[in-house]
Design a protein around this motif. Structure first.
Motif, short mmCIF file in Angstrom:
data_model
loop_
_atom_site.label_atom_id
_atom_site.label_comp_id
_atom_site.label_asym_id
_atom_site.label_seq_id
_atom_site.Cartn_x
_atom_site.Cartn_y
_atom_site.Cartn_z
N LYS A 1 19.81 25.18 41.56
CA LYS A 1 20.79 24.37 40.39
C LYS A 1 20.10 22.67 41.13
O LYS A 1 19.93 22.19 40.38
CB LYS A 1 22.09 24.67 40.86
CG LYS A 1 22.21 25.66 39.84
CD LYS A 1 23.78 26.49 39.59
CE LYS A 1 24.36 27.13 38.99
NZ LYS A 1 26.08 27.43 39.42
N LYS A 2 20.53 22.34 42.53
CA LYS A 2 20.28 20.88 42.90
C LYS A 2 19.15 20.61 42.54
O LYS A 2 18.72 19.40 42.54
CB LYS A 2 20.89 21.08 44.48
CG LYS A 2 22.24 21.58 44.81
CD LYS A 2 22.62 21.27 45.66
CE LYS A 2 24.35 21.52 46.07
NZ LYS A 2 24.85 21.81 47.27
N VAL A 23 17.74 19.45 39.29
CA VAL A 23 17.92 18.77 38.87
C VAL A 23 17.29 16.93 39.64
O VAL A 23 17.13 16.06 38.86
CB VAL A 23 19.52 17.94 39.47
CG1 VAL A 23 20.23 16.35 39.13
CG2 VAL A 23 20.59 18.55 38.72
N SER A 70 14.70 14.79 37.80
CA SER A 70 14.86 14.02 36.79
C SER A 70 15.18 12.22 37.75
O SER A 70 15.19 11.13 37.28
CB SER A 70 16.39 13.75 35.87
OG SER A 70 17.01 14.70 36.97
N GLN A 113 24.32 6.05 38.95
CA GLN A 113 24.85 7.25 39.31
C GLN A 113 26.30 7.47 39.12
O GLN A 113 26.79 8.56 38.66
CB GLN A 113 24.57 8.67 39.79
CG GLN A 113 23.02 8.79 39.82
CD GLN A 113 22.75 9.82 41.00
OE1 GLN A 113 23.71 9.78 42.03
NE2 GLN A 113 21.77 10.44 40.94
#
Length: 89
Positions: free
Chosen positions: A52-53, A56, A59, A88
């Motif tokens: 999952k990391k 990301v 992007s 962020q």
């Protein structure tokens, strides 16, 4: 089920039984398999989180104007450029 073990594993099992913590070879092997099962579950969870990391990260790369480096084992510690960090935040 019959299993043939290397001599070093047989000795390890006998040593565990001699401590009195286990009654027989089945108890030792059952404990070892339970620990392996727990480890495998933890590893699978870690692997899923890491995937999952990683998903990301592209992007973040496309938005960042400066180069950065990261250590896959230390995710999510990514060194961002100041603009990305502010975006962020």
């Amino acid at each position: 089920m019959n299993i043939q073990l290397q001599a070093e594993y047989e000795q390890f099992i006998q040593t565990r039984i001699a401590t009195g913590r286990y009654e027989n070879a089945e108890d030792v092997i059952a404990k070892a398999l339970k620990l392996l099962e727990e480890w495998e579950k933890g590893y699978q969870e870690w692997e899923e989180e890491t995937q999952k990391k990683i998903a990301v990260s592209p992007s973040l790369v496309s938005e960042c104007k400066l180069s950065f480096s990261f250590n896959l084992a230390a995710m999510p510690e990514i060194l961002h450029c100041p603009e990305c960090y502010q975006n962020q935040g």
